[in-house]
Design an enzyme around this catalytic site. Structure first.
Site: not given
Length: 619
Positions: A33-34, A74, A241-242
């Site tokens: 994530e992130d 997200c 995820d980004h």
């Protein structure tokens, strides 16, 4: 006789399962994530963090040099992954959802297609979708595992890892022992838009180390697959995820918020499904809208025509065709209580960014973001006038459009839009973006509060039915790009339109021009006092406050006293927060209990409204 028949059936079943498993690849998604691509050594050899387990996958697979999330947060990103659809077409573009939307008619989520094809689907464990979903996975939990499948059954496994998530940056910096950091703050290379302070250096070091934590977890997952003798039959995707998570990344559609690492491991058995050999890198552009079509295609499952993306791996995909893909599209809308509307189109080395409400500064207060020490310090330094021009831009009015050369300016700090040498390219990129928005029937040109009432049951159908109106709203918004003298007749026509959303965009365009549009002050005052649509009144009040004609505190507090619904209130509070962010001395007195009650028990909306009211009341 019965026993022989039973034995024969068991033999046939066993044989079928063996063929079943051998006939189709298993697929694993490992998501961190992130984290944007450039935090990894694989993408930045000089400054990126070593991730040996990810690098091992890269040695046996493909590194994608240009992989992108379409949305930079997200729930929006994951909704695109789940559906293969652009979020602003499907109605899933707001983070987090204030109302759940159905899947486009006739379309199912990608795990449902895998289940229909006989795959076991396990999601461990984050979902965070903006769609209405029921049981789309065989198992979705912290313990969900392919190990629970039937003997020989092919599987699709998702593992989501959280060490690099933004929340890991919320712990006060003074509670982190610098001696425990592997990455030393003095050694990090700061991005040019961040101030060179101990807070930012320690934040970078901590974030680099969180990548190391994720890599250890990835190593354990790969070891599990090896112990289960599955590596020869399992395609593994590793991706972020980004972008994120330090200030000006997650939630923003600069490249730091959109470009993600993507590595795909190639098992020897399935190398014929890949356009490039193991250990190679691919330059072709891929984005999240393409992920669901790609994994379906890899598994031999027909890709639904309702999906917007295109496969980038599998039968028939050639390296030459893949490397000709050089376009990607990004979008930013509401992030919790912070509203914005920004779109981007990238082609090769150039990126065009369109801010539809450019007076709505990047640094607008958001309670979740400002839990980070970096956000707080950055704002304090700006107010103390201790930043240079590049660092200050985050807290100042944006240009309606920007053009960046990402090879020369990877951090997007030099806007080429006004440079005559790039005039033809600017016009081309602008046209490409407008064509994209029109083709997607971009729903965000209506306020979320309106969409909730009229489009929530069928966003895609609503967009199709209202294509002509959406195109008109885009045209009104694009008056912002003309010289004022050429725009003013169109603005006047918009402000006198019978369509409230045309008036709405006419006023936003007035706010973009600011003092240049002073001749519309009398008409804006009339709309603020008499218009039947409260959100038109809001945009009129916003324009009048920006040009110094009205007190923002009195204007917005008056609007909040008219018993609006919760999403209308949230948008009004967003405008109030803009003025409070720019001038901390403003004193609001809002009835928190009354405003929060309008959410009717919706936990997300209650939190957003409370966060805004606390900020405006100075808590």
């Amino acid at each position: 006789m019965t026993r022989k028949i039973s034995q024969l059936i068991l033999i046939l079943l066993f044989s079928t399962n063996v063929l079943w498993a051998d006939d189709r690849p298993n697929i694993v998604w490992i998501t961190t994530e992130d984290n944007s691509a450039w935090w990894l050594r694989l993408y930045d050899a000089e400054n990126g963090v070593p991730m040996p387990n990810v690098e091992k996958l890269a040695d046996q697979g493909i590194v994608f040099n240009h992989a992108f999330s379409n949305g930079a947060v997200c729930s929006v990103a994951r909704s695109t992954l789940l559906s293969g659809c652009y979020a602003m077409r499907a109605g899933s573009q707001f983070h987090r959802n204030a109302f759940e939307v159905p899947f486009p008619e006739g379309l199912k989520s990608y795990p449902e297609y895998f289940r229909d094809a006989g795959y076991y689907t396990a999601n461990c464990y984050k979902e965070d979708y903006n769609f209405k979903t029921e049981k789309i996975w065989d198992e979705s939990s912290k313990k969900a595992s392919y190990r629970n499948r039937k003997p020989g059954q092919p599987f699709f496994q998702v593992w989501s890892l959280h060490d690099t998530h933004e929340s890991r940056m919320h712990k006060p910096l003074d509670e982190r022992d610098e001696n425990t950091l592997i990455t030393k703050p003095k050694d990090v290379e700061l991005y040019p838009y961040h101030p060179n302070t101990a807070v930012f250096r320690k934040s970078y070091a901590h974030y680099y180390d969180k990548h190391r934590d994720d890599d250890r977890r990835i190593g354990a997952l790969i070891q599990q697959l090896e112990e289960d003798s599955l590596m020869d039959n399992t395609i593994i995707f590793y991706y972020g995820d980004h972008g994120g998570t330090l200030p000006r990344s997650k939630g923003y559609i600069y490249e730091s918020g959109l470009q993600v690492p993507l590595i795909v491991y190639i098992p020897e058995k399935w190398k014929h499904l890949f356009p490039s050999k193991a250990g190679s890198r691919v330059d072709g552009f891929v984005s999240f809208v393409d992920f669901a079509p790609t994994v379906l295609h890899l598994a031999g499952i027909e890709v639904p025509e309702q999906m917007d993306g295109e496969p980038f791996l599998g039968e028939g995909i050639t390296l030459d065709a893949l490397n000709k893909r050089e376009e990607t599209f990004g979008h930013a809308d509401r992030f919790d209580e912070k509203y914005d509307l920004v779109r981007s189109y990238r082609k090769g080395r150039y990126k065009y960014m369109r801010s539809y409400q450019p007076f709505n500064i990047d640094g607008l207060y958001n309670s979740y973001r400002y839990k980070q020490a970096g956000y707080k310090e950055w704002k304090e330094l700006y107010e103390a006038k201790k930043l240079n021009e590049v660092q200050s831009a985050f807290f100042e009015k944006r240009s309606p459009e920007a053009l960046y050369d990402l090879e020369a300016d990877p951090h997007e700090t030099v806007n080429l839009a006004a440079d005559p040498a790039y005039a033809d390219l600017l016009e081309e990129m602008r046209g490409k973006l407008v064509d994209k928005l029109s083709s997607l029937h971009d729903l965000s040109f209506y306020p979320e509060a309106y969409l909730a009432n009229v489009a929530g049951k069928n966003p895609v159908g609503f967009g199709l039915e209202h294509k002509a109106e959406i195109d008109e709203l885009i045209q009104i918004a694009d008056l912002q790009l003309k010289p004022y003298k050429k725009a003013k007749s169109g603005i006047k026509k918009a402000l006198k339109s019978k369509d409230p959303w045309v008036r709405y965009w006419g006023l936003i365009t007035c706010s973009t021009f600011g003092d240049e549009a002073a001749e519309f002050i009398p008409l804006a005052k009339k709309l603020q006092s008499e218009d039947e649509e409260v959100l038109v009144k809001l945009r009129a009040a916003e324009f009048l406050a920006l040009v110094g004609e009205k007190d923002p505190v009195a204007s917005f507090q008056a609007l909040l006293g008219n018993n609006q619904n919760s999403l209308e209130i949230l948008l009004i509070l967003n405008s109030a927060a803009l003025f409070k962010t720019m001038d901390a001395s403003l004193q609001f007195e809002l009835d928190e209990q009354k405003l929060v009650a309008t959410a009717g028990g919706h936990k997300n909306q209650e939190y957003w409204i409370k966060s805004r009211v606390d900020f405006l009341n100075g808590k």
